[in-house]
Design a protein around this motif. Structure first.
Motif, PDB file in Angstrom:
ATOM      1  N   THR A 215       0.821  -1.208   0.000  1.00  0.00           N
ATOM      2  CA  THR A 215       0.000   0.000   0.000  1.00  0.00           C
ATOM      3  C   THR A 215       0.857   1.260   0.000  1.00  0.00           C
ATOM      4  OG1 THR A 215      -1.722  -1.185   1.214  1.00  0.00           O
ATOM      5  CG2 THR A 215      -1.843   1.222   1.191  1.00  0.00           C
ATOM      6  N   LEU A 216       1.909   1.263   0.816  1.00  0.00           N
ATOM      7  CA  LEU A 216       2.786   2.424   0.871  1.00  0.00           C
ATOM      8  C   LEU A 216       3.467   2.665  -0.476  1.00  0.00           C
ATOM      9  CD1 LEU A 216       4.090   4.649   2.543  1.00  0.00           C
ATOM     10  CD2 LEU A 216       5.847   3.011   3.250  1.00  0.00           C
ATOM     11  N   MET A 217       3.885   1.589  -1.150  1.00  0.00           N
ATOM     12  CA  MET A 217       4.528   1.719  -2.453  1.00  0.00           C
ATOM     13  C   MET A 217       3.558   2.274  -3.480  1.00  0.00           C
ATOM     14  SD  MET A 217       7.654   0.797  -2.028  1.00  0.00           S
ATOM     15  CE  MET A 217       8.189   0.639  -3.725  1.00  0.00           C
ATOM     16  N   LEU A 218       2.315   1.829  -3.428  1.00  0.00           N
ATOM     17  CA  LEU A 218       1.307   2.337  -4.357  1.00  0.00           C
ATOM     18  C   LEU A 218       1.112   3.838  -4.198  1.00  0.00           C
ATOM     19  CD1 LEU A 218      -1.447  -0.422  -4.362  1.00  0.00           C
ATOM     20  CD2 LEU A 218      -0.588   0.718  -6.387  1.00  0.00           C
ATOM     21  N   ILE A 219       1.004   4.290  -2.963  1.00  0.00           N
ATOM     22  CA  ILE A 219       0.764   5.711  -2.711  1.00  0.00           C
ATOM     23  C   ILE A 219       2.001   6.534  -3.042  1.00  0.00           C
ATOM     24  CG2 ILE A 219       0.214   7.401  -0.923  1.00  0.00           C
ATOM     25  CD1 ILE A 219      -1.399   5.214   0.481  1.00  0.00           C
TER      26      ILE A 219
ATOM     27  N   LEU B 134      -0.477  -4.042  -7.944  1.00  0.00           N
ATOM     28  CA  LEU B 134      -1.095  -5.136  -7.197  1.00  0.00           C
ATOM     29  C   LEU B 134      -0.578  -6.484  -7.689  1.00  0.00           C
ATOM     30  CD1 LEU B 134      -4.827  -3.991  -6.889  1.00  0.00           C
ATOM     31  CD2 LEU B 134      -3.130  -4.094  -5.071  1.00  0.00           C
ATOM     32  N   GLY B 135      -0.444  -6.627  -9.005  1.00  0.00           N
ATOM     33  CA  GLY B 135       0.029  -7.888  -9.558  1.00  0.00           C
ATOM     34  C   GLY B 135       1.491  -8.149  -9.251  1.00  0.00           C
ATOM     35  N   ILE B 136       2.327  -7.127  -9.388  1.00  0.00           N
ATOM     36  CA  ILE B 136       3.762  -7.300  -9.177  1.00  0.00           C
ATOM     37  C   ILE B 136       4.089  -7.603  -7.718  1.00  0.00           C
ATOM     38  CG2 ILE B 136       5.959  -6.045  -9.187  1.00  0.00           C
ATOM     39  CD1 ILE B 136       4.999  -4.670 -11.758  1.00  0.00           C
ATOM     40  N   PHE B 137       3.333  -7.010  -6.800  1.00  0.00           N
ATOM     41  CA  PHE B 137       3.584  -7.271  -5.379  1.00  0.00           C
ATOM     42  C   PHE B 137       2.720  -8.409  -4.833  1.00  0.00           C
ATOM     43  CE2 PHE B 137       5.238  -2.955  -5.752  1.00  0.00           C
ATOM     44  CZ  PHE B 137       6.418  -3.061  -5.035  1.00  0.00           C
ATOM     45  N   GLY B 138       1.896  -9.022  -5.695  1.00  0.00           N
ATOM     46  CA  GLY B 138       1.001 -10.072  -5.211  1.00  0.00           C
ATOM     47  C   GLY B 138       1.431 -11.484  -5.542  1.00  0.00           C
ATOM     48  N   TRP B 139       2.530 -11.658  -6.283  1.00  0.00           N
ATOM     49  CA  TRP B 139       2.926 -12.994  -6.722  1.00  0.00           C
ATOM     50  C   TRP B 139       3.778 -13.786  -5.733  1.00  0.00           C
ATOM     51  CZ3 TRP B 139       8.049 -14.307  -7.102  1.00  0.00           C
ATOM     52  CH2 TRP B 139       8.977 -13.261  -7.140  1.00  0.00           C
ATOM     53  N   PRO B 140       4.563 -13.171  -4.816  1.00  0.00           N
ATOM     54  CA  PRO B 140       5.518 -13.967  -4.027  1.00  0.00           C
ATOM     55  C   PRO B 140       4.887 -15.081  -3.193  1.00  0.00           C
ATOM     56  CG  PRO B 140       6.031 -11.633  -3.858  1.00  0.00           C
ATOM     57  CD  PRO B 140       4.708 -11.728  -4.523  1.00  0.00           C
ATOM     58  N   GLY B 141       3.751 -14.796  -2.557  1.00  0.00           N
ATOM     59  CA  GLY B 141       3.130 -15.824  -1.722  1.00  0.00           C
ATOM     60  C   GLY B 141       2.722 -17.043  -2.533  1.00  0.00           C
ATOM     61  N   PHE B 142       2.175 -16.799  -3.722  1.00  0.00           N
ATOM     62  CA  PHE B 142       1.763 -17.924  -4.560  1.00  0.00           C
ATOM     63  C   PHE B 142       2.968 -18.664  -5.119  1.00  0.00           C
ATOM     64  CE2 PHE B 142       0.030 -19.540  -8.710  1.00  0.00           C
ATOM     65  CZ  PHE B 142      -0.722 -20.551  -8.127  1.00  0.00           C
ATOM     66  N   ALA B 143       4.047 -17.939  -5.433  1.00  0.00           N
ATOM     67  CA  ALA B 143       5.262 -18.596  -5.928  1.00  0.00           C
ATOM     68  C   ALA B 143       5.792 -19.593  -4.900  1.00  0.00           C
ATOM     69  CB  ALA B 143       6.327 -17.550  -6.263  1.00  0.00           C
TER      70      ALA B 143
ATOM     71  N   SER C 288      -8.678   3.418  -3.937  1.00  0.00           N
ATOM     72  CA  SER C 288      -9.507   4.496  -4.483  1.00  0.00           C
ATOM     73  C   SER C 288     -10.006   5.404  -3.369  1.00  0.00           C
ATOM     74  CB  SER C 288     -10.694   3.905  -5.254  1.00  0.00           C
ATOM     75  OG  SER C 288     -10.250   3.204  -6.392  1.00  0.00           O
ATOM     76  N   TYR C 289     -10.318   4.805  -2.233  1.00  0.00           N
ATOM     77  CA  TYR C 289     -10.741   5.598  -1.073  1.00  0.00           C
ATOM     78  C   TYR C 289      -9.620   6.534  -0.621  1.00  0.00           C
ATOM     79  CZ  TYR C 289     -12.454   6.680   3.614  1.00  0.00           C
ATOM     80  OH  TYR C 289     -12.876   7.331   4.740  1.00  0.00           O
ATOM     81  N   LEU C 290      -8.361   6.069  -0.760  1.00  0.00           N
ATOM     82  CA  LEU C 290      -7.210   6.884  -0.363  1.00  0.00           C
ATOM     83  C   LEU C 290      -6.777   7.857  -1.457  1.00  0.00           C
ATOM     84  CD1 LEU C 290      -5.060   4.114   1.381  1.00  0.00           C
ATOM     85  CD2 LEU C 290      -6.383   5.929   2.489  1.00  0.00           C
ATOM     86  N   GLY C 291      -7.458   7.835  -2.593  1.00  0.00           N
ATOM     87  CA  GLY C 291      -7.132   8.772  -3.673  1.00  0.00           C
ATOM     88  C   GLY C 291      -6.145   8.257  -4.690  1.00  0.00           C
ATOM     89  N   VAL C 292      -5.778   6.971  -4.599  1.00  0.00           N
ATOM     90  CA  VAL C 292      -4.866   6.361  -5.569  1.00  0.00           C
ATOM     91  C   VAL C 292      -5.705   5.472  -6.491  1.00  0.00           C
ATOM     92  CG1 VAL C 292      -2.869   4.862  -5.903  1.00  0.00           C
ATOM     93  CG2 VAL C 292      -2.996   6.364  -3.916  1.00  0.00           C
ATOM     94  N   GLY C 293      -5.551   5.656  -7.784  1.00  0.00           N
ATOM     95  CA  GLY C 293      -6.325   4.865  -8.733  1.00  0.00           C
ATOM     96  C   GLY C 293      -7.173   5.768  -9.608  1.00  0.00           C
TER      97      GLY C 293
END
Length: 335
Positions: free
Chosen positions: A168-172, A203-212, A273-278
Motif C-alpha cells: 500500500t505504501l509503495m502504491l501511494i 497489485l500484480g507485481i507485489f502479489g505474486w511472491p506468496g503464490f510462488a 480508491s478511497y485513499l485517492g490512488v487509482g
C-alpha cells in the motif's frame, strides 16, 4: 502377509448396467469428479451465479453506457434539495422506478449506473492484477522448484525481497511518478486508463511472491515423480517439463488461489480508491463511490449502504467460490 484394504471414494466410480443384467464399474475422470462434487454443493452454485452475473454485467457495462441505458456521469440537479446540502429530495436517497439505487448527492447522477460501471472497472483491474500475480507466481515457482541450485536460491531471495516491500505504501508513494512514466512510455492520455493500469500492475507485481512459494513447494514433490523422471530420461528440455509435465498437475492450486486472490484485490482497489490512488472521479469505481458516500453517511445513509453492500456481496461471493472450488478439487475433502 496381511494387507490393509484401500479406501475407495464412492464418487470416483459409477455403476452401469449392461445388457439389462450385469453391472459394471466405470471410473470417472478428474473433471467428472470435480463436476459431480460441485453440483452437490448448493451454496457454491449460488455464489457462482452471483459471480457470473457480476462478470456478465462488467462485460456489458460499456455497451449499456454507449446505448444510453446507463449513464454514470450525467447528473440531474433538479432531483436534489440544494438548500439542505444537495441531498436527494425524495426519501430513501431518491429511490424510485427510474433510479432503483437512488441518486448521488451533489450531482444527481444515477447510483445504479455508477455502481454497474464501478463493478466493471473494479473487476477489470482486479482480474488484470490477479492474472499478473498468478502468472508470475506460477512460472517463477515452477522454475525455482524444479531447477534447485543457484536458480532456486536467487528466486527464493527475490521472493523474500518482494515480500519486504509494503504494498500500500509503495502504491501511494510511487503513484505520481509512475503514472506520468506510463503516460510517456505508452503514449496514453486517458487518465482513468493509466491510473487503472498502474493499480493493476502494482497489485500484480507485489502479489505474486506468496503464490510462488506455494507452487515451489508443490513442484519440489512433483519433480521426483515417475512421469517427470521419464520425461527427463527421454531428453525433454526444461521448458517442456515446466509446461507439459508440471503445469497440468498444478491447475487445482492455481485455480483456487486465483479465486481467493481476486476478492482481496477488489478490496485493495476499493481501499486505494478511497485513499485517492487509482481511477479518479467522475469515472466511478467501487472504491471512489464509497469514498464519496462517506461524506453523506449521516444525511443520506442509503448512498453509503448500497455501495458497501455491493462490495461486501461481491467479495464474500468470490471467497466462498474459492472455498467451494478448493473442496471440489480436493479428493480428500469432507463431502
Amino acid at each position: 502377509m496381511a494387507t490393509t484394504p484401500t479406501e475407495i471414494d464412492p464418487a470416483s466410480v459409477q455403476v452401469t448396467e449392461t445388457d439389462g443384467k450385469a453391472k459394471a464399474i466405470e471410473g470417472r475422470s478428474p473433471w467428472e469428479l470435480f463436476r459431480a462434487r460441485l453440483l452437490k454443493d448448493k451454496p457454491t452454485l449460488v455464489v457462482l451465479g452471483i459471480v457470473v452475473f457480476a462478470l456478465v454485467l462488467a462485460v456489458l457495462a460499456p455497451l449499456l453506457w454507449k446505448l444510453g441505458v446507463i449513464n454514470p456521469t450525467k447528473g440531474d440537479i433538479s432531483l436534489l434539495n440544494i438548500e439542505e446540502g444537495s441531498i436527494p429530495k425524495a426519501p430513501w436517497g431518491g429511490i424510485s422506478a427510474a433510479h432503483p439505487f437512488g441518486v448521488e448527492p451533489g450531482t444527481g447522477a444515477d447510483v445504479m449506473s455508477r455502481v454497474i460501471v464501478g463493478v466493471s472497472l473494479s473487476l477489470v483491474i482486479s482480474l488484470a492484477a490477479a492474472f499478473i500475480a498468478v502468472g508470475l507466481g506460477t512460472v517463477l515457482g515452477i522454475v525455482a522448484g524444479y531447477s534447485r541450485g543457484w536458480v532456486d536460491f536467487a528466486l527464493s531471495r527475490l521472493i523474500d525481497l518482494t515480500l519486504t516491500f509494503p504494498q500500500t505504501l509503495m502504491l501511494i508513494a510511487l503513484s505520481g511518478v509512475a503514472v506520468e512514466l506510463l503516460k510517456r512510455v505508452l503514449h496514453l492520455s486517458d487518465g482513468a486508463l493509466v491510473n487503472g493500469l498502474y493499480v493493476a500492475l502494482v497489485l500484480g507485481i507485489f502479489g505474486w511472491p506468496g503464490f510462488a512459494r506455494i507452487i515451489r513447494g508443490q513442484v519440489l514433490s512433483l519433480r521426483e515423480r515417475e512421469f517427470v523422471e521419464a520425461a527427463r530420461s527421454l531428453g525433454a528440455k526444461p521448458g517442456r517439463i515446466y509446461f507439459k509435465e508440471l503445469l497440468p498437475n498444478l491447475w487445482a492450486p492455481v485455480l483456487v488461489y486465483f479465486t481467493l486472490l481476486l476478492p482481496s484485490f477488489i478490496s485493495a482497489e476499493a481501499a486505494l480508491s478511497y485513499l485517492g490512488v487509482g481511477i479518479k472521479p467522475p469515472m466511478p469505481t467501487l472504491g471512489n463511490i464509497l469514498a464519496d458516500s462517506v461524506n453523506y453517511a449521516d444525511a443520506d445513509p442509503v448512498f453509503f449502504t448500497i455501495p458497501a453492500l455491493v462490495i461486501a456481496t461481491l467479495v464474500l461471493s468470490l471467497n466462498l467460490l474459492g472455498d467451494g472450488l478448493r473442496d471440489a478439487l480436493d479428493p480428500k475433502s469432507n463431502r
